[in-house]
Design an enzyme around this catalytic site. Structure first.
Site, mmCIF file in Angstrom:
data_model
loop_
_atom_site.group_PDB
_atom_site.id
_atom_site.type_symbol
_atom_site.label_atom_id
_atom_site.label_comp_id
_atom_site.label_asym_id
_atom_site.label_seq_id
_atom_site.Cartn_x
_atom_site.Cartn_y
_atom_site.Cartn_z
ATOM 1 N N HIS B 46 1.061 -0.992 -0.072
ATOM 2 C CA HIS B 46 -0.042 0.041 0.208
ATOM 3 C C HIS B 46 0.839 1.244 0.080
ATOM 4 C CE1 HIS B 46 -3.737 2.006 0.446
ATOM 5 N NE2 HIS B 46 -3.280 2.691 1.566
ATOM 6 N N GLU B 68 -2.456 -5.600 -3.912
ATOM 7 C CA GLU B 68 -3.326 -5.305 -3.016
ATOM 8 C C GLU B 68 -4.624 -6.016 -3.075
ATOM 9 O OE1 GLU B 68 -4.318 -1.438 -1.909
ATOM 10 O OE2 GLU B 68 -2.370 -1.022 -1.729
ATOM 11 N N ASN B 421 27.376 -22.480 -4.470
ATOM 12 C CA ASN B 421 28.333 -23.708 -4.262
ATOM 13 C C ASN B 421 27.611 -24.661 -3.341
ATOM 14 O OD1 ASN B 421 30.023 -23.274 -6.224
ATOM 15 N ND2 ASN B 421 31.855 -22.624 -4.924
#
Lengths: 158, 685
Positions: B46, B68, B421
């Site tokens: 918002h 929203e 990794n």
């Protein structure tokens, strides 16, 4: 060579080039004034071991460390001795600040784009063409215009 | 009006909100039933919507608006929290990130496809299958539960008191005291105080709290008891019940003033009946507070620190200026001693102190919590694990540890590499883990901890580890070393093979790791910062990478030496000691100079040779040797003279002309204005 021709045409588009003219050996060189930050007397230079031979060392320019380059070594020319006339031309090449050791700085001139020509062979035999933008003709003088971008990055020897 | 400044602020704030959204979404993925996450996300989205609309970035506001809408449906339980939903929301966040990035460049980002997906999702068509452990409870229920959790304030009868304070037993005397206090027009407050985890003197803090509390009212009970608090016989929290006339805000404020207090939660447990309405109000506020407090605890990212946004460039400049200041200070000191000017002593001492303080302050102001980069990793590891079909449990520790901004900026990529990794090569596939009897979910631990003068970051996994033998084979196969050479290596040295340029331990090169930027790049980067990388691994059990990093980078203690007529700085961190030796004691082993020192063979290197120095003082009988450490072994450097220790400011030799040059960490400006190079022992010898 394509590169040279390109910059050569670029210059024609501009009416006037303002150049800083300096001497190195027997030749006269010019760099665009927009790239020149300042011109200083020779300070103490600290050698950098293991650096390429054309890197003369570093200097302290008001608290900033600046790498100084021997242009004659870069061009594979004979190294000239330092005199009272010797200067460092501090240039800004796309954000990198570098000092160029020159024998003396003579003047600032305005050069018409139409007076700029391709580098003749007699010069490219001595200096790698990649380092040059062309030559400026003024009266009977021949001013070698430097391509600083390439001088900074090109690894090819002269 | 310059818009670019606003853009910068917009970007910085948007990035914060996006981080918040990402964190909450990850939380929601873990706990699909916890709607507090959706609420937090809703708030962030918002705010973002409002900000972007104000700035005229309509695409961002449109997208956040749709998000929203969808999240609102989730809140109202009209849409289930499913894998599909989470994925859509993640995609939205990625797009938003791209949009915020594009604010500067003005590039267009197409959101039509995403909008269509969002619309579909709102109609109940998730692109991916639903999972059924979705949200059953509506937000109202949750709220009721929260309300239930909070002790019902304002009660007066003893029976009710008993139920209210479930964890705290009150003696008759104490109940009596409470009753009297209430009759006198006081409020009885139960104050829960949680100390910061980093708190060192817990007893001192708790005593301070009690002193402050007793200033505001009469303490009725303390749990644990005061004696136990003094003996530090408690974890991080304690509760004190006291009678007071002060308001909650004042109480919290007073306690908050004490440092290392993490949270203060006041709860009214008894109050005079005359203030019924006010009590209701307090209750509401309390509920709100409690809710937000728990939200803070969960997301751990909503931090409201009193701070000012400062462009990092400003801080860099400030740092540079401080550097200049220090150089000038050193110069003044030199002048004063040259001139023998005693009158200057006091002023110079003051200047010394002031510059030191300024330096410390500037350094401190550049310190940022490591969380700023750590917070990116949960999302990255999640995505990675998902694409690899692995389950990964990422544990992050020590995210509050602070590092210099510059250091932090530089370690992001190395850490990404190490984590990749770990997930990619370290953790085995699910089937393998099952066969090996390991938990299906792989464990990756990322931990930062503060050492004396450095920060240690560990990346640990419980995967397959590394076989020294296998690494030897790879090195030979890739032509990096010969069979004879690798056979000579100890197991530990064999592990270090992965740091060689051109080495990649992956059997199968995936698109994720093994992309050429290998471990050597990680090592180079960390060493460039003045840090080090260590590795240890047990085949079958996992690997640990340890990155040791300096807290700050800009200033180091150095030993100044001369070689010929040149002065060099050797970082003190590398120096073990200096010794004087006789040239006649030097022996030669395989053509190399060594000397026996304290029963150990110390290889000698002459800095003259290494630095290609022109002149060497001939026929010197007494030599000065600086013993330095490189990768765990000691080496003696022969120098001409020692000039002593000095603080030097590192200026980088950042220049295209020097990009391939090794051996120097940078340069520094000495008191006389001359430039000295700082040796980088790791790459010099």
């Amino acid at each position: 060579m394509a590169n040279v021709t390109e910059s050569y045409t670029d210059n024609i588009d501009e009416d006037l080039n303002q150049l800083v003219i300096f001497n190195l050996g027997v030749e006269e060189f010019g760099v665009n004034i927009m790239q020149v930050q300042e011109i200083i007397r020779m300070p103490d230079i600290t050698r950098i071991p293991r650096a390429p031979e054309y890197v003369k060392g570093v200097i302290n320019l008001r608290g900033k460390i600046i790498v100084v380059m021997d242009l004659d070594r870069r061009f594979g020319m004979q190294e000239t001795e330092m005199t009272d006339e010797s200067r460092i031309v501090v240039v800004d090449i796309e954000g990198t600040i570098v000092g160029l050791v020159v024998d003396s700085v003579s003047e600032v001139i305005r050069l018409k784009g139409s007076n700029i020509e391709q580098t003749p062979e007699i010069i490219t035999q001595k200096i790698n063409a990649e380092y040059l933008k062309g030559v400026g003709k003024m009266d009977d003088r021949l001013l070698i215009l430097l391509n600083l971008e390439n001088i900074l990055t090109e690894t090819a020897a002269a | 009006m310059d818009m670019s400044e606003y853009k910068e602020i917009f970007r910085a704030e948007s990035e914060e909100h996006l981080q918040q959204l990402n964190d909450s979404l990850l939380g929601l993925e873990q706990n699909p039933n916890d709607l507090e996450y959706i609420n937090t996300m809703f708030r962030s989205a918002h705010t973002l919507k409002g900000m972007s609309a104000t700035m005229g970035f309509n695409t961002i506001s449109e997208l956040t608006h749709e998000m929203e809408n969808l999240m609102d449906m989730v809140r109202k339980s009209q849409v289930e929290v499913s894998n599909g939903l989470i994925d859509i929301l993640f995609e939205c966040l990625d797009t938003l990130e791209a949009l915020v990035e594009a604010v500067d460049s003005g590039e267009e980002v197409d959101i039509a496809h995403l909008q269509a997906t969002l619309t579909q999702a709102m109609e109940g068509n998730m692109p991916v299958e639903h999972i059924k452990n979705s949200v059953a409870t509506s937000i109202d229920v949750i709220q009721n539960e929260i309300a239930k959790d909070i002790p019902d304030e304002g009660t007066k009868t003893q029976a009710e008191l008993d139920t209210v304070i479930d964890n705290i037993e009150l003696s008759d005397n104490e109940k009596q005291a409470m009753q009297e206090a209430v009759n006198d027009g006081n409020r009885v407050v139960s104050l829960k105080v949680i100390l910061d985890e980093s708190c060192v003197l817990k007893s001192a803090r708790s005593t301070l709290v009690l002193i402050n509390v007793s200033k505001m009212g009469d303490i009725i009970k303390c749990t644990p008891t005061e004696a136990e608090l003094e003996d530090e016989k408690f974890d991080l929290d304690f509760t004190v019940i006291f009678a007071t006339k002060s308001a909650d805000d004042d109480i919290v404020g007073a306690i908050r003033k004490i440092s290392e207090i993490k949270e203060v939660v006041p709860t009214t447990i008894a109050e005079n009946s005359g203030v019924e309405e006010k009590q209701q109000e307090t209750k509401a506020v309390d509920t709100e507070e409690k809710k937000s407090a728990s939200a803070v605890k969960r997301s751990d990212a909503v931090k409201s620190i009193q701070s000012v946004r400062v462009n990092i460039e400003r801080l860099d400049n400030l740092m540079n200026l401080v550097g200049e200041l220090i150089i000038n200070k050193i110069r003044l000191n030199q002048l004063a001693s040259d001139l023998n000017a005693k009158d200057l002593d006091e002023s110079l001492a003051n200047l010394d102190r002031l510059t030191n303080e300024i330096q410390t302050e500037v350094m401190e102001s550049r310190m940022v919590p490591i969380d700023q980069i750590f917070s990116r990793f949960p999302r990255m590891v999640r995505d990675l694990a998902k694409s690899e079909g692995k389950q990964i449990n990422l544990i992050i520790e020590g995210k509050e540890i602070e590092l210099d901004r510059t250091v932090l900026d530089e370690i992001g990529d190395p850490l990404v590499h190490l984590l990749r990794n770990a997930v990619d090569h370290g953790i085995e596939s699910e089937e393998e883990r099952k066969q090996l009897g390991k938990p299906v979910a792989g464990l990756v631990r990322l931990a930062a901890s503060r050492q004396r003068n450095s920060v240690l970051i560990e990346v640990e996994d419980d995967g397959k580890g590394m076989e020294p033998g296998h690494l030897r084979d790879v090195a030979v196969k890739k032509g990096l070393l010969t069979r004879e050479e690798v056979d000579k290596l100890s197991d530990n040295d064999a592990l270090n093979l992965i740091f060689m340029p051109g080495f990649s331990g992956a059997k199968v090169v995936t698109d994720i790791s093994g992309r050429g930027v290998g471990m050597d790049a990680v090592k180079t980067k960390i060493e460039a910062l003045g840090g080090s990388v260590k590795i240890s691994s047990v085949p079958g059990q996992g690997s640990i990478m340890k990155l040791q990093l300096p807290l700050t980078v800009a200033i180091i203690q150095s030993l100044m030496v001369t070689v010929s007529d040149e002065t060099y700085a050797i970082p003190l961190g590398n120096v073990i000691r200096d010794v004087g030796i006789k040239a006649s004691d030097i022996k030669t082993i395989e053509g190399k100079e060594v000397i026996m020192l304290r029963g150990e063979v110390l290889p000698l290197l002459r800095l003259h040779d290494i630095l290609e120095s022109s002149t060497e003082k001939e026929d010197k009988q007494n030599l000065i040797v600086v013993v330095v450490e490189k990768m765990g072994s000691n080496i003696g450097l022969v120098v001409d003279d020692l000039l002593g220790q000095q603080e030097v400011i590192i200026k980088t030799l950042d220049n295209k002309l020097l990009k391939n040059m090794k051996g120097f960490a940078g340069a520094t400006i000495l008191g006389d204005g001359s430039v000295s190079l700082i040796l980088d022992i790791a790459t010099l010898i």
